[in-house]
Design a protein around this motif. Structure first.
Motif, PDB file in Angstrom:
ATOM      1  N   GLN A   1      42.331  35.382  25.143  1.00 57.07           N
ATOM      2  CA  GLN A   1      41.001  35.490  25.744  1.00 57.07           C
ATOM      3  C   GLN A   1      41.031  36.480  26.908  1.00 57.07           C
ATOM      4  OE1 GLN A   1      39.722  31.772  27.417  1.00 57.07           O
ATOM      5  NE2 GLN A   1      37.707  32.542  27.910  1.00 57.07           N
ATOM      6  N   LEU A   2      40.020  37.306  26.962  1.00 56.47           N
ATOM      7  CA  LEU A   2      39.844  38.222  28.080  1.00 56.47           C
ATOM      8  C   LEU A   2      39.375  37.436  29.292  1.00 56.47           C
ATOM      9  CD1 LEU A   2      39.682  41.208  29.087  1.00 56.47           C
ATOM     10  CD2 LEU A   2      37.271  41.120  28.438  1.00 56.47           C
ATOM     11  N   LYS A   3      40.097  37.537  30.400  1.00 55.04           N
ATOM     12  CA  LYS A   3      39.712  36.854  31.631  1.00 55.04           C
ATOM     13  C   LYS A   3      39.003  37.813  32.589  1.00 55.04           C
ATOM     14  CE  LYS A   3      40.591  33.057  32.339  1.00 55.04           C
ATOM     15  NZ  LYS A   3      39.828  31.870  32.028  1.00 55.04           N
ATOM     16  N   GLN A   4      39.427  39.078  32.583  1.00 54.51           N
ATOM     17  CA  GLN A   4      38.820  40.051  33.496  1.00 54.51           C
ATOM     18  C   GLN A   4      39.008  41.450  32.921  1.00 54.51           C
ATOM     19  OE1 GLN A   4      40.602  40.028  37.380  1.00 54.51           O
ATOM     20  NE2 GLN A   4      39.065  41.340  38.263  1.00 54.51           N
ATOM     21  N   GLN A   5      38.009  42.281  33.150  1.00 50.61           N
ATOM     22  CA  GLN A   5      38.040  43.674  32.730  1.00 50.61           C
ATOM     23  C   GLN A   5      37.549  44.492  33.917  1.00 50.61           C
ATOM     24  OE1 GLN A   5      35.509  44.328  29.387  1.00 50.61           O
ATOM     25  NE2 GLN A   5      35.749  46.535  29.416  1.00 50.61           N
ATOM     26  N   PHE A   6      38.215  45.600  34.199  1.00 47.50           N
ATOM     27  CA  PHE A   6      37.809  46.375  35.369  1.00 47.50           C
ATOM     28  C   PHE A   6      38.149  47.844  35.191  1.00 47.50           C
ATOM     29  CE2 PHE A   6      41.794  44.136  36.013  1.00 47.50           C
ATOM     30  CZ  PHE A   6      42.695  45.160  36.271  1.00 47.50           C
ATOM     31  N   ASN A   7      37.460  48.687  35.926  1.00 51.86           N
ATOM     32  CA  ASN A   7      37.848  50.085  36.054  1.00 51.86           C
ATOM     33  C   ASN A   7      37.312  50.623  37.376  1.00 51.86           C
ATOM     34  OD1 ASN A   7      35.162  50.866  35.678  1.00 51.86           O
ATOM     35  ND2 ASN A   7      35.575  52.146  33.919  1.00 51.86           N
ATOM     36  N   ASN A   8      37.951  51.634  37.863  1.00 50.12           N
ATOM     37  CA  ASN A   8      37.495  52.341  39.053  1.00 50.12           C
ATOM     38  C   ASN A   8      37.838  53.810  38.859  1.00 50.12           C
ATOM     39  OD1 ASN A   8      40.220  52.677  39.761  1.00 50.12           O
ATOM     40  ND2 ASN A   8      40.224  50.844  41.038  1.00 50.12           N
TER      41      ASN A   8
ATOM     42  N   ILE B   1      44.380  39.291  30.520  1.00 53.42           N
ATOM     43  CA  ILE B   1      44.232  38.567  29.265  1.00 53.42           C
ATOM     44  C   ILE B   1      45.074  37.299  29.327  1.00 53.42           C
ATOM     45  CG2 ILE B   1      44.617  38.657  26.766  1.00 53.42           C
ATOM     46  CD1 ILE B   1      44.174  41.708  27.000  1.00 53.42           C
ATOM     47  N   GLU B   2      44.460  36.193  28.914  1.00 50.45           N
ATOM     48  CA  GLU B   2      45.141  34.901  28.925  1.00 50.45           C
ATOM     49  C   GLU B   2      45.523  34.504  27.500  1.00 50.45           C
ATOM     50  OE1 GLU B   2      43.930  31.072  31.251  1.00 50.45           O
ATOM     51  OE2 GLU B   2      42.908  31.025  29.304  1.00 50.45           O
ATOM     52  N   VAL B   3      46.729  33.949  27.369  1.00 50.48           N
ATOM     53  CA  VAL B   3      47.215  33.423  26.098  1.00 50.48           C
ATOM     54  C   VAL B   3      47.452  31.931  26.272  1.00 50.48           C
ATOM     55  CG1 VAL B   3      49.039  33.523  24.373  1.00 50.48           C
ATOM     56  CG2 VAL B   3      48.380  35.581  25.587  1.00 50.48           C
TER      57      VAL B   3
ATOM     58  N   LEU C   1      49.515  31.616  29.770  1.00 46.11           N
ATOM     59  CA  LEU C   1      50.136  32.717  30.490  1.00 46.11           C
ATOM     60  C   LEU C   1      49.130  33.862  30.538  1.00 46.11           C
ATOM     61  CD1 LEU C   1      52.790  33.859  31.723  1.00 46.11           C
ATOM     62  CD2 LEU C   1      53.460  34.519  29.416  1.00 46.11           C
ATOM     63  N   GLU C   2      49.049  34.525  31.694  1.00 49.96           N
ATOM     64  CA  GLU C   2      48.155  35.678  31.825  1.00 49.96           C
ATOM     65  C   GLU C   2      48.965  36.962  31.927  1.00 49.96           C
ATOM     66  OE1 GLU C   2      45.480  35.110  35.128  1.00 49.96           O
ATOM     67  OE2 GLU C   2      44.215  33.763  33.973  1.00 49.96           O
ATOM     68  N   TYR C   3      48.412  38.020  31.342  1.00 53.10           N
ATOM     69  CA  TYR C   3      49.009  39.349  31.381  1.00 53.10           C
ATOM     70  C   TYR C   3      48.012  40.312  32.007  1.00 53.10           C
ATOM     71  CZ  TYR C   3      52.605  37.919  28.040  1.00 53.10           C
ATOM     72  OH  TYR C   3      53.658  37.304  27.426  1.00 53.10           O
ATOM     73  N   THR C   4      48.509  41.252  32.785  1.00 48.93           N
ATOM     74  CA  THR C   4      47.679  42.308  33.357  1.00 48.93           C
ATOM     75  C   THR C   4      48.051  43.635  32.699  1.00 48.93           C
ATOM     76  OG1 THR C   4      47.502  41.198  35.491  1.00 48.93           O
ATOM     77  CG2 THR C   4      47.064  43.555  35.472  1.00 48.93           C
ATOM     78  N   PHE C   5      47.028  44.429  32.399  1.00 48.80           N
ATOM     79  CA  PHE C   5      47.198  45.753  31.794  1.00 48.80           C
ATOM     80  C   PHE C   5      46.453  46.754  32.649  1.00 48.80           C
ATOM     81  CE2 PHE C   5      47.341  42.587  28.547  1.00 48.80           C
ATOM     82  CZ  PHE C   5      48.340  42.996  27.705  1.00 48.80           C
ATOM     83  N   GLU C   6      47.098  47.884  32.938  1.00 46.68           N
ATOM     84  CA  GLU C   6      46.432  48.946  33.688  1.00 46.68           C
ATOM     85  C   GLU C   6      46.793  50.294  33.089  1.00 46.68           C
ATOM     86  OE1 GLU C   6      47.740  48.390  37.727  1.00 46.68           O
ATOM     87  OE2 GLU C   6      46.216  46.869  38.100  1.00 46.68           O
ATOM     88  N   GLY C   7      45.782  51.137  32.922  1.00 45.64           N
ATOM     89  CA  GLY C   7      45.973  52.504  32.450  1.00 45.64           C
ATOM     90  C   GLY C   7      45.297  53.455  33.413  1.00 45.64           C
TER      91      GLY C   7
END
Length: 155
Positions: free
Chosen positions: A40-47, A55-57, A106-112
């Motif tokens: 499940q997506l918990k948060q989405q962001f951009n700047n 994303i939570e599993v 468990l939550e994972y963070t992704f950044e590009g």
């Protein structure tokens, strides 16, 4: 002689039960269902600097999954829709543990970085999540799941 026949018949009848009890771990891993893993997506962001997701599993199975890795693939936009991109973002888990017990999350963070990503050509609203690991430390699994996101929030 009849006692030997009875013993042989009993041995033949109980052999499958004995073998099944020896292979109980294999039977447990056969009960693993992909739908027991909730992504499940918990948060989405951009700047101005980066695009990211949290994303939570959740492990709703009765089994432990371990050696976990999660990737986000940002599809390339085309005139026909989108296609898979070979460039992926690697998830960083919020905990050092690399396993999920039954009922755990468990939550994972992704950044590009925006400098690397051309946001006009990449679909940041419909990323594809790939989640891999092992059931009970022995049986590999791999899941792919398209996330349906909301509007990208400026952070």
């Amino acid at each position: 002689m009849d006692g030997v026949r009875v013993l042989c018949v009993l041995l033949i009848l109980f052999m499958p039960l004995l073998l099944a009890s020896c292979n109980s771990k294999e039977n447990n891993t056969a009960n693993f269902k992909e739908e027991d893993i909730k992504i499940q997506l918990k948060q989405q962001f951009n700047n101005d600097y980066f695009v990211g997701y949290v994303i939570e599993v959740k492990n709703k199975s009765e089994l432990t999954i371990s050696y976990l890795n999660m990737y986000v693939n940002l599809p390339i936009l085309t005139k026909e829709g989108s296609k898979e991109n070979s460039f992926v973002l690697v998830g960083t888990p919020h905990k050092e543990e690399n396993h999920l017990e039954s009922g755990g999350k468990l939550e994972y963070t992704f950044e590009g970085f925006v400098e690397v990503l051309d946001l006009n050509k990449i679909d940041v609203k419909s990323p594809i999540v790939k989640f891999t690991g092992y059931v009970e430390g022995e049986v590999p699994f791999a899941l792919s799941h398209r996330l349906e996101t909301t509007k990208v929030k400026k952070k």
